[in-house]
Design an enzyme around this catalytic site. Structure first.
Site, mmCIF file in Angstrom:
data_model
loop_
_atom_site.group_PDB
_atom_site.id
_atom_site.type_symbol
_atom_site.label_atom_id
_atom_site.label_comp_id
_atom_site.label_asym_id
_atom_site.label_seq_id
_atom_site.Cartn_x
_atom_site.Cartn_y
_atom_site.Cartn_z
ATOM 1 N N THR A 255 0.826 -1.198 0.000
ATOM 2 C CA THR A 255 0.000 0.000 0.000
ATOM 3 C C THR A 255 0.863 1.252 0.000
ATOM 4 O O THR A 255 1.973 1.231 0.504
ATOM 5 C CB THR A 255 -0.874 -0.065 1.258
ATOM 6 O OG1 THR A 255 -1.772 -1.140 1.098
ATOM 7 C CG2 THR A 255 -1.631 1.202 1.511
ATOM 8 N N ARG B 240 -12.900 -9.031 -1.656
ATOM 9 C CA ARG B 240 -12.306 -8.688 -0.353
ATOM 10 C C ARG B 240 -11.931 -7.200 -0.317
ATOM 11 O O ARG B 240 -11.362 -6.675 -1.249
ATOM 12 C CB ARG B 240 -11.062 -9.546 -0.121
ATOM 13 C CG ARG B 240 -10.299 -9.248 1.169
ATOM 14 C CD ARG B 240 -9.155 -8.279 0.947
ATOM 15 N NE ARG B 240 -8.313 -8.151 2.152
ATOM 16 C CZ ARG B 240 -7.378 -7.230 2.282
ATOM 17 N NH1 ARG B 240 -7.143 -6.360 1.336
ATOM 18 N NH2 ARG B 240 -6.661 -7.170 3.384
ATOM 19 N N ASP C 161 -8.294 -2.624 4.887
ATOM 20 C CA ASP C 161 -8.420 -1.464 5.781
ATOM 21 C C ASP C 161 -8.299 -0.130 5.059
ATOM 22 O O ASP C 161 -8.838 0.880 5.510
ATOM 23 C CB ASP C 161 -7.336 -1.540 6.863
ATOM 24 C CG ASP C 161 -5.935 -1.558 6.261
ATOM 25 O OD1 ASP C 161 -5.712 -2.307 5.289
ATOM 26 O OD2 ASP C 161 -5.063 -0.818 6.754
ATOM 27 N N THR D 276 -0.389 0.590 6.584
ATOM 28 C CA THR D 276 -0.074 -0.473 5.625
ATOM 29 C C THR D 276 0.199 -1.760 6.394
ATOM 30 O O THR D 276 0.930 -1.755 7.385
ATOM 31 C CB THR D 276 1.143 -0.131 4.746
ATOM 32 O OG1 THR D 276 1.463 -1.290 3.956
ATOM 33 C CG2 THR D 276 2.371 0.280 5.546
ATOM 34 N N GLY D 277 -0.412 -2.846 5.951
ATOM 35 C CA GLY D 277 -0.180 -4.099 6.651
ATOM 36 C C GLY D 277 -1.305 -5.069 6.416
ATOM 37 O O GLY D 277 -2.084 -4.921 5.462
HETATM 38 N N1 ASP Z 1 -3.405 -2.927 4.096
HETATM 39 C C1 ASP Z 1 -3.574 -3.374 2.731
HETATM 40 C C2 ASP Z 1 -4.760 -4.256 2.625
HETATM 41 O O1 ASP Z 1 -4.996 -5.037 3.521
HETATM 42 C C3 ASP Z 1 -2.392 -4.116 2.207
HETATM 43 C C4 ASP Z 1 -1.094 -3.365 2.263
HETATM 44 O O2 ASP Z 1 -0.880 -2.565 3.155
HETATM 45 O O3 ASP Z 1 -0.261 -3.612 1.372
HETATM 46 O O4 ASP Z 1 -5.434 -4.227 1.626
#
Ligand code: ASP
Length: 320
Positions: free
Chosen positions: A187, A215, A218, A238-239
């Site tokens: 992200t 899906r 967040d 991000t996570g």
């Molecule tokens: N937080 C993002 C998600 O769950 C993924 C990411 O941070 O790369 O869609």
């Protein structure tokens, strides 16, 4: 709430993750630093000319979306069905106005569509075909669904799909970028305090490799992956999105500051190093408070990130 010093502050991220299994060459790391530096400089220049935090964060995220090194816009990861579904959100700390879009695959710059939702004001979150129809009405640039595809991301899906795992962007690549593409959250996001004392946050993502179609993570959920309130802080996460949703990560930082009098750093540390790991959440976030204090906290091995205060040279970093 004035920015007492009138000195703007900005931070950006390009995802968090684990260090690449293969040795990262200096040249590979440099490519990420260069991209982060260029984007920081553009957003910083805008802020120094008096741009609002909202404009500066949208500009930074738009440039990150267009850069194939990061999992947002062009370069987004694939779903299990080998398609793309993009999410984005923006929030203005001055007014608590927010806009977000989810599950789109034809909008070239998803953050612009989120901004258009904010400006329209009727709704906060639009998803799927309705979000795309809205973007078309607003005259935003539309593209074919494979505009976002890169061969590296396709190979990443093939590697991961057989394992049955759903992974963040930097978990799983053939090349060797600094963070392991098969174990990375890609992200992108930005937070800023402008010279007028206002905060804003913007986040954009392709989501997680091998995610189920439909899906939503967040990123586009106000309070989970994105939040901004002039009274406390602006936050972009991000996570592992499901865990960030379950702890209302971005809003929890602001709530700890508003109700408990926590400092930004204490609030960010509590969420990133206690609340999230307690339920298996990994990743990080960037945040700025109304005084211009910064937090770039992560519980993974690295997070692509950059920050700058006033006209100081931007600092970019990947590892702890
Ligand atoms: N937080 C993002 C998600 O769950 C993924 C990411 O941070 O790369 O869609």
């Amino acid at each position: 709430m004035k920015n007492s010093s009138n000195i703007p502050v900005i931070a950006i991220h390009g995802g968090a993750g684990t260090i690449s299994a293969a040795t990262t060459s200096a040249a590979q790391a440099q490519a990420y630093h260069d991209a982060l530096q260029n984007i920081m400089r553009a957003a910083q220049a805008a802020l120094l000319k008096g741009a609002s935090a909202l404009d500066a964060t949208c500009l930074a995220v738009e440039l990150l979306e267009e850069c194939p090194l990061f999992n947002a816009g062009h370069g987004a990861v694939f779903t299990h069905d080998e398609t793309h579904e993009l999410d984005a959100a923006v929030m203005d700390g001055a007014t608590l106005a927010a806009g977000a879009i989810a599950g789109v695959c034809h909008i070239r710059r998803p953050v612009r569509a989120a901004r258009a939702v904010l400006e329209d004001g009727a709704h906060v979150l639009l998803a799927g075909a309705g979000a795309e129809a809205f973007a078309r009405e607003r005259g935003l640039e539309m593209v074919g669904p494979f505009f976002f595809s890169t061969e590296a991301r396709r190979q990443q899906l093939y590697r991961v799909r057989d394992t049955g795992r759903v992974v963040t962007d930097h978990e799983g690549a053939a090349m060797t970028p600094p963070l392991d593409e098969d174990k990375k959250f890609g992200t992108v996001g930005a937070v800023a305090l402008d010279m007028h004392g206002h905060l804003a946050a913007a986040t954009s993502t392709g989501g997680m490799t091998n995610k189920r179609v439909g899906r939503i993570g967040d990123t586009p959920l106000i309070g989970a992956g994105t939040y901004a309130d002039d009274r406390t802080a602006a936050v972009s996460c991000t996570g592992s999105g499901e865990m960030f949703i379950r702890v209302a990560a971005a809003y929890d930082i602001c709530a700890r500051m508003a109700y408990g009098g926590a400092t930004l750093e204490d609030a960010a540390r509590a969420v990133v190093h206690q609340s999230l790991p307690a339920i298996g959440g990994t990743g990080g976030l960037i945040a700025i408070d109304r005084h211009g204090n910064l937090s770039l906290a992560f519980n993974s091995e690295g997070m692509y990130r950059g920050h700058a205060r006033g006209d100081e040279a931007p600092v970019t970093a990947i590892f702890a």
